[in-house]
Design a protein around this motif. Structure first.
Motif, PDB file in Angstrom:
ATOM      1  N   ALA A   1       3.891  18.044   1.134  1.00 35.63           N
ATOM      2  CA  ALA A   1       4.964  17.070   1.321  1.00 35.63           C
ATOM      3  C   ALA A   1       5.088  16.228   0.060  1.00 35.63           C
ATOM      4  N   VAL A   2       6.304  15.756  -0.224  1.00 34.34           N
ATOM      5  CA  VAL A   2       6.552  15.005  -1.454  1.00 34.34           C
ATOM      6  C   VAL A   2       7.261  13.695  -1.116  1.00 34.34           C
ATOM      7  N   ASN A   3       6.728  12.582  -1.630  1.00 34.86           N
ATOM      8  CA  ASN A   3       7.455  11.315  -1.580  1.00 34.86           C
ATOM      9  C   ASN A   3       7.516  10.739  -2.993  1.00 34.86           C
ATOM     10  N   ASN A   4       7.924   9.505  -3.129  1.00 34.07           N
ATOM     11  CA  ASN A   4       8.093   8.942  -4.472  1.00 34.07           C
ATOM     12  C   ASN A   4       6.783   8.688  -5.200  1.00 34.07           C
ATOM     13  N   PHE A   5       5.645   8.853  -4.500  1.00 41.03           N
ATOM     14  CA  PHE A   5       4.356   8.715  -5.158  1.00 41.03           C
ATOM     15  C   PHE A   5       3.810  10.068  -5.617  1.00 41.03           C
TER      16      PHE A   5
ATOM     17  N   LEU B   1       0.846  -1.180   0.000  1.00 41.13           N
ATOM     18  CA  LEU B   1       0.000   0.000   0.000  1.00 41.13           C
ATOM     19  C   LEU B   1       0.885   1.235   0.000  1.00 41.13           C
ATOM     20  N   GLY B   2       0.778   2.026  -1.045  1.00 46.97           N
ATOM     21  CA  GLY B   2       1.606   3.209  -1.144  1.00 46.97           C
ATOM     22  C   GLY B   2       0.853   4.328  -1.831  1.00 46.97           C
ATOM     23  N   ALA B   3       1.111   5.548  -1.431  1.00 49.26           N
ATOM     24  CA  ALA B   3       0.425   6.694  -2.008  1.00 49.26           C
ATOM     25  C   ALA B   3       1.173   7.950  -1.606  1.00 49.26           C
ATOM     26  N   GLU B   4       0.674   9.094  -2.087  1.00 46.69           N
ATOM     27  CA  GLU B   4       1.231  10.361  -1.666  1.00 46.69           C
ATOM     28  C   GLU B   4       1.072  10.511  -0.152  1.00 46.69           C
ATOM     29  N   PRO B   5       1.959  11.264   0.488  1.00 50.89           N
ATOM     30  CA  PRO B   5       1.836  11.428   1.941  1.00 50.89           C
ATOM     31  C   PRO B   5       0.603  12.231   2.316  1.00 50.89           C
ATOM     32  N   SER B   6       0.223  12.133   3.575  1.00 53.11           N
ATOM     33  CA  SER B   6      -0.806  13.018   4.098  1.00 53.11           C
ATOM     34  C   SER B   6      -0.275  14.449   4.066  1.00 53.11           C
ATOM     35  N   PRO B   7      -1.156  15.449   4.069  1.00 52.18           N
ATOM     36  CA  PRO B   7      -0.664  16.833   4.012  1.00 52.18           C
ATOM     37  C   PRO B   7       0.015  17.248   5.314  1.00 52.18           C
ATOM     38  N   PRO B   8       0.999  18.141   5.239  1.00 54.45           N
ATOM     39  CA  PRO B   8       1.570  18.714   6.462  1.00 54.45           C
ATOM     40  C   PRO B   8       0.478  19.418   7.267  1.00 54.45           C
TER      41      PRO B   8
ATOM     42  N   TRP C   1      10.852  13.163   0.749  1.00 49.21           N
ATOM     43  CA  TRP C   1      12.157  13.663   0.327  1.00 49.21           C
ATOM     44  C   TRP C   1      12.141  15.158   0.025  1.00 49.21           C
ATOM     45  N   ASP C   2      11.002  15.812   0.169  1.00 49.45           N
ATOM     46  CA  ASP C   2      10.963  17.254  -0.054  1.00 49.45           C
ATOM     47  C   ASP C   2       9.696  17.839   0.553  1.00 49.45           C
ATOM     48  N   TYR C   3       9.793  19.108   0.953  1.00 52.16           N
ATOM     49  CA  TYR C   3       8.628  19.939   1.248  1.00 52.16           C
ATOM     50  C   TYR C   3       8.648  21.108   0.273  1.00 52.16           C
ATOM     51  N   ARG C   4       7.471  21.506  -0.243  1.00 50.56           N
ATOM     52  CA  ARG C   4       7.385  22.604  -1.197  1.00 50.56           C
ATOM     53  C   ARG C   4       6.353  23.622  -0.718  1.00 50.56           C
ATOM     54  N   ILE C   5       6.772  24.869  -0.666  1.00 48.23           N
ATOM     55  CA  ILE C   5       5.869  25.952  -0.293  1.00 48.23           C
ATOM     56  C   ILE C   5       5.419  26.668  -1.561  1.00 48.23           C
TER      57      ILE C   5
END
Length: 479
Positions: free
Chosen positions: A463-467, A386-393, A422-426
């Motif tokens: 937030a950013v992950n590999n998904f 089970l994999g997906a984009e992270p929950s929001p900050p 692996w990253d946060y984007r504002i």
């Protein structure tokens, strides 16, 4: 004081461990019935994935003299351990002690040479140098292990939802050749392997781990595991060793011993107020082996053409080396190899099969010879991890405003959904104009400064992950 469990905080204490790659003199060994902290002697046949890391220290009589950390076998050629065990390891040679629970054997016995090792690229010991982030590493063996009694791999949690496992209260098996006493002046390192059972105290709640505060540890990347009354724990010298849960690791409906944590650090040993902190394996699966891309099957006549998109190697331990296609004609009960492709290929034609379930796995140096795989999922039934984009900050807020810019902070997402952030984007938006990227490249630190040139507007963070990117956080408007 806090310290990794592979070394002591007291420089004057002679411990059998590696502190930044320098082997200290061995402590007094216990060869009788004494236990690790709250534990009992262990038989390697019951914990066949357990290994010890061995240095090439000169004038050593036994393996005991050279063992400094633990690790876990994940396949015939690879071992997982803690980054702090190897980050500044100065030796040119490294060995892995496997298939034996007694360090008292002559030096070189049951030791397999390591060809190389890789520490997580974002490993750090934190801003105060007393906490450890991304504390995970891989060791590649020079030759493959022959699996037999006493040498077997442990499963990785490739089909586990990190929100569900390890569950609070789950019994967790730990083992190693670490200290048998929390007395730093006489830690009592054993010749014989020891084991004990702990329990998951917190799985994702940063405010529920003894007397640690939310800023002391990272609940997205670590798991809090201990014993409610104290008196049981991993300790110095156990670093890199396994935290094992009995769960369904690969989604086949059967439970098995599964590596859910890597022994990392703690404040003392066996203290009820300060449980142990283990590196959370589910958050690093797609650093260890590639997350497989989505794919498209096209049936033409008696053939099935599988096509897929390339993967990003940037956040992998080792780059993608190929792909593996499997199909099942009995609803996933059994799987058959449809074929393999090189890293440059983007398609594979399987002849003679036009039905059933299909799945794709990407390969790299770690899993190319037979797993573990992070499957892409079936064509119509997702049996993959089970994999997906992270929950929001959460709780995105403006801390201050100055000539330097706008200082923002936020709380980390509640779940990374199987892939490390692996990253946060504002982002910033003015009126009805399109949003624009104001700041990125923040890794896992939940704070950033936006340059003053961006000025007024509505801001949010993702937030950013590999998904991919999470949905946006709450917004902050600067007039």
């Amino acid at each position: 004081m806090t310290f990794p469990l592979g070394q002591s905080i007291a420089a004057s204490v002679a411990l059998l461990c590696v502190s930044m790659g320098v082997l200290a003199a061995p402590a007094t060994a216990l060869n009788g019935p004494q236990q690790i902290i709250g534990g009992t002697p262990a038989d390697i046949d019951d914990i066949p994935w357990q290994v010890g890391l061995i240095s090439a220290r000169q004038n050593a009589a036994t393996v005991f003299d050279n063992q400094f950390c633990g690790g876990s076998i994940i396949n015939e050629g690879w071992v997982i351990t803690a980054a702090h065990c190897l980050y500044d390891y100065k030796g040119s040679k490294l060995g892995v002690f496997a298939g034996n629970d007694d360090l008292g054997v002559p030096v070189g016995t049951d030791v397999y040479r390591a060809a190389s090792w890789k520490v997580h690229p974002d490993y750090s010991s934190g801003p105060a140098k007393d906490v450890w982030f991304n504390d995970i590493a891989l060791v590649r063996l020079n030759s493959t292990l022959d699996f037999a009694e006493g040498i077997e791999p442990i499963a990785l949690p490739t089909a586990v939802d990190p929100a569900d496992a390890p569950a609070v209260g789950d019994p967790i098996g730990v083992s190693g050749w670490g200290a048998t006493s929390s007395d730093e002046s006489d830690p009592g390192y054993p010749y014989l392997l020891r084991k004990t059972t702990l329990a998951v105290i917190s799985n994702g709640s940063p405010d529920n781990c003894g007397d640690y505060t939310a800023s002391d540890w990272n609940s997205l990347y670590e798991t809090c595991i201990g014993f409610a009354g104290g008196g049981k724990d991993t300790c110095w010298g156990d670093s890199g060793g396994p935290y094992v849960d009995q769960i369904d690791a690969d989604g086949d409906g059967n439970t098995e011993p599964t590596l859910i944590g890597v022994t990392s650090w703690g404040n003392g040993c066996a203290d009820a107020s300060f449980p142990g902190l283990a590196t959370r394996v589910t958050s690093y699966l797609d650093w260890i082996v590639p997350r497989s891309p989505s794919f498209t099957p096209t049936v033409t006549g008696s053939n099935t053409l599988i096509t897929w998109s390339p993967l990003n190697n940037q956040f992998l331990s080792y780059p993608v080396s190929g792909y593996r296609i499997e199909y099942s004609l009995d609803s996933g009960a059994t799987w058959t190899l449809g074929g393999t492709a090189t890293a440059k290929k983007r398609s594979l034609n399987v002849t003679g099969v036009t039905s059933g379930l299909w799945r794709l796995a990407a390969l790299n140096a770690v899993n190319a010879s037979g797993g573990p795989y992070l499957w892409s999922g079936d064509i119509d039934v997702d049996t993959a991890r089970l994999g997906a984009e992270p929950s929001p900050p959460q709780s995105f807020a403006l801390l201050s405003q100055s000539r330097r810019g706008f200082d923002f902070e936020w709380e980390q997402p509640s779940s990374v959904h199987g892939s490390a952030i692996w990253d946060y984007r504002i982002y910033q938006q003015r009126g009805f104009s399109a949003p624009r990227l104001a700041e990125s490249g923040r890794s896992q630190w939940p704070a950033a400064t936006v340059k003053p040139k961006f000025g007024p507007g509505t801001y949010w963070v993702v937030a950013v992950n590999n998904f991919g990117e999470s949905t946006r956080s709450n917004t902050v408007t600067i007039p």
